[in-house]
Write a protein that holds these residues in place. Structure first.
Motif, PDB file in Angstrom:
ATOM      1  N   THR A  12      -4.175  -2.614  -5.789  1.00 33.12           N
ATOM      2  CA  THR A  12      -5.706  -2.440  -5.841  1.00 33.12           C
ATOM      3  C   THR A  12      -6.426  -3.557  -4.496  1.00 33.12           C
ATOM      4  O   THR A  12      -5.575  -4.291  -4.313  1.00 33.12           O
ATOM      5  N   ALA A  13      -7.648  -3.092  -4.324  1.00 27.17           N
ATOM      6  CA  ALA A  13      -8.215  -4.093  -3.308  1.00 27.17           C
ATOM      7  C   ALA A  13      -8.116  -5.772  -3.993  1.00 27.17           C
ATOM      8  O   ALA A  13      -8.099  -6.519  -3.131  1.00 27.17           O
ATOM      9  N   GLN A  14      -8.182  -5.923  -5.265  1.00 29.27           N
ATOM     10  CA  GLN A  14      -8.171  -6.993  -5.885  1.00 29.27           C
ATOM     11  C   GLN A  14      -6.789  -7.803  -5.503  1.00 29.27           C
ATOM     12  O   GLN A  14      -6.485  -8.876  -5.223  1.00 29.27           O
ATOM     13  N   ALA A  15      -5.603  -7.027  -5.553  1.00 29.22           N
ATOM     14  CA  ALA A  15      -4.409  -7.621  -5.133  1.00 29.22           C
ATOM     15  C   ALA A  15      -4.522  -8.045  -3.914  1.00 29.22           C
ATOM     16  O   ALA A  15      -3.918  -9.195  -3.523  1.00 29.22           O
ATOM     17  N   VAL A  16      -4.800  -7.152  -2.837  1.00 26.47           N
ATOM     18  CA  VAL A  16      -4.943  -7.601  -1.539  1.00 26.47           C
ATOM     19  C   VAL A  16      -5.723  -9.054  -1.398  1.00 26.47           C
ATOM     20  O   VAL A  16      -5.174  -9.793  -0.479  1.00 26.47           O
TER      21      VAL A  16
END
Length: 69
Positions: free
Chosen positions: A32-36
């Motif tokens: 996810t973009a949140q992980a990045v």
């Protein structure tokens, strides 16, 4: 031990150089973009199993990402 802040800065820098968004990188490596975002802030590290994929997506080596000479 991995310096998460340094790793995050290297990921962010390489991503910006390529003109990628966090979502672009996330889509390329299957997270996810949140992980990045968490990686780039240094609050978490990417799973070692996808380090090669991250490095390939950013056009750098794993050694460069980890700051290993």
């Amino acid at each position: 031990m991995i310096d998460t802040n340094n790793l995050g800065k290297k990921i962010a820098s390489a991503r910006h150089t390529l003109g990628l968004t966090q979502k672009d990188l996330a889509d390329r490596v299957g997270v996810t973009a949140q992980a990045v975002s968490k990686w780039e802030r240094g609050s978490s590290c990417p799973d070692i199993a996808i380090l090669d994929e991250i490095a390939d997506s950013l056009g750098v080596s794993v050694s460069e990402l980890l700051g290993v000479q």
